[in-house]
Motif scaffolding. Structure first.
Motif: not given
Length: 475
Positions: A356-383
């Motif tokens: 489950l956690s690995g799926s979330i990590i690997l799903a973000q290989v499509l994200v344009p850059n590593a900083d955007t990944v951190l922003r997405q994870l902050t927002q996902l955790n807040s939800v």
């Protein structure tokens, strides 16, 4: 003075315990970045007055009513509602940590990058696919550590948490002292006009409120200490209100300190960069003001790296044990998930974390850059993370609905109708913030991640009892 009185906790000691577990520097940064700088002060005050204080006092009453229950929220739900509801509460608590675990690896690698390279550009320049594969490898390693029954990082997690708390207080003190020590540091003036302090109540504002709910939640951790306070009916509410005042003061002064460093217009124009790097830039600037270069930032990055990785292994192990060790929950969980290896670890449960956690990590290989990944994870955790608070308010609502059945030394309010109103208010506010936080205007991928992840986790929690029931029929 008898022995029981000697073992009582002073109300102010509980205040500091609550404050240190609740507050961190990341909360200041997220508030500043997501709510247009100093405009967040208004929102912090409202959030603490209308949400945190009643939340903490409700937790106090639950802790007082179920002082001999060791399972926290799951135990409260079991006592007030029943075993199956208690399983769902335990599942929610575990499921919320799936997204949290996915973010810890990324956060730890970011901290290591700052510690080694001492700039924001290096980590951002890395190929996103490569970064996410390394993050997945980090997850696998720490899952292996957990599966071996080796949890050497638990003490480090406590130490790192304490050091991060100290660093966040130190930041405020050093920042306010900096203009006196170094008047020519190039500080920005903070505009305290009413126009600059009142936020714009638009969609962006309401869809970001889950960030603040996430920041102030989790005070159910202090519920075991309610009856250990001197005179709980007076001491506990006093300690929680004092803790809230301390946090409000830190939130306000931390925000003002950031306002002296960062131009809000630049934050808006480079949102992902500030979301990912703001905390390191803050300590880097602090070092410049005091003429020590990057020293303070390196110390902070080291503390953060240790904290992120140690929290990762604890989050893999502890919530899983809380769910699977619970005898009331086990009757709804398939037998295969209860399998232990020779080290006493729930090996199939850990594999579920990997998937489950690995799926979330690997799903973000499509994200344009590593900083955007951190922003997405902050927002996902807040939800996702605040969803576990819903069970706290549900438990409180059920406690007051059947108030005569449960004895307790401390009550939030005497009037049952008012108490039920507070429980319903906090439940509705939490649910609304989680739902509103799912939609990110102009960002379909993040919105899909915010919606699909909770849906999959909830669905899995509903499916497991059905699998267990089928096992019983086939036996």
């Amino acid at each position: 003075m008898n022995k029981s009185q000697q073992n009582k906790i002073k109300w102010y000691m509980l205040s500091f315990m609550c404050f240190s577990t609740l507050w961190g520097f990341g909360n200041v940064l997220n508030g500043f970045v997501y709510f247009n700088g100093t405009q967040v002060i208004f929102s912090w005050i409202l959030m603490f007055a209308l949400y945190f204080v009643p939340y903490a006092l409700m937790v106090g009453e639950l802790g007082s009513a179920f002082k001999n229950s060791g399972g926290g929220v799951s135990s409260w739900i079991h006592e007030t509602t029943g075993a199956k509801a208690a399983y769902y509460a335990g599942w929610t608590y575990w499921a919320c940590h799936v997204t949290y675990i996915a973010s810890k690896g990324s956060g730890g690698l970011k901290a290591l990058s700052w510690m080694i390279f001492q700039n924001a550009e290096k980590y951002a320049s890395f190929n996103t696919k490569a970064v996410q594969l390394v993050t997945f490898a980090v997850l696998l390693f720490f899952c292996w550590v957990a599966s071996r029954g080796l949890n050497p990082l638990k003490k480090l997690a406590t130490l790192a948490g304490t050091s991060m708390f100290v660093m966040s207080i130190l930041y405020i003190l050093l920042m306010f002292a900096a203009p006196v020590i170094n008047p020519n540091g190039g500080y920005l003036s903070v505009d305290f006009s009413l126009k600059n302090l009142i936020p714009h109540f638009d969609w962006k504002y309401f869809s970001s409120l889950s960030i603040l709910v996430f920041a102030v939640g989790g005070c159910e951790k202090i519920s075991p200490y309610v009856n250990k306070v001197e005179d709980p009916s007076k001491g506990f509410p006093k300690s929680m209100i004092f803790a809230a005042i301390m946090v409000i003061v830190c939130a306000i002064f931390g925000t003002i300190a950031m306002g002296m460093m960062f131009d809000v217009s630049l934050v808006e124009a480079n949102f992902d960069s500030y979301n990912a790097n703001g905390q390191y830039w803050a300590f880097q600037k602090l070092g410049e003001y005091y003429g020590v270069g990057n020293l303070i930032m390196i110390i902070y990055a080291a503390c953060n790296a240790i904290g992120q990785f140690s929290t990762l292994v604890v989050s893999i192990d502890a919530p899983l044990r809380m769910l699977l060790d619970n005898e009331d929950a086990r009757q709804f969980i398939p037998t295969k998930l209860l399998k232990k290896n020779k080290f006493g670890a729930y090996v199939n449960g850990i594999w579920m974390v990997v998937i489950l956690s690995g799926s979330i990590i690997l799903a973000q290989v499509l994200v344009p850059n590593a900083d955007t990944v951190l922003r997405q994870l902050t927002q996902l955790n807040s939800v996702t993370m605040p969803m576990r608070y819903l069970w706290v308010f549900f438990a409180y609502f059920m406690l007051r609905k059947h108030s005569d059945k449960f004895e307790r030394e401390y009550r939030f309010v005497k009037n049952n109708g008012v108490a039920l109103g507070f429980g319903a208010w906090c439940f509705i506010l939490t649910a609304a913030c989680c739902l509103l936080g799912m939609y990110k205007q102009g960002d379909l991928y993040t919105t899909m991640l915010n919606v699909i992840t909770p849906v999959v986790l909830v669905a899995l929690g509903l499916i497991l009892p059905a699998i267990k029931k089928r096992e019983g029929k086939s036996a």
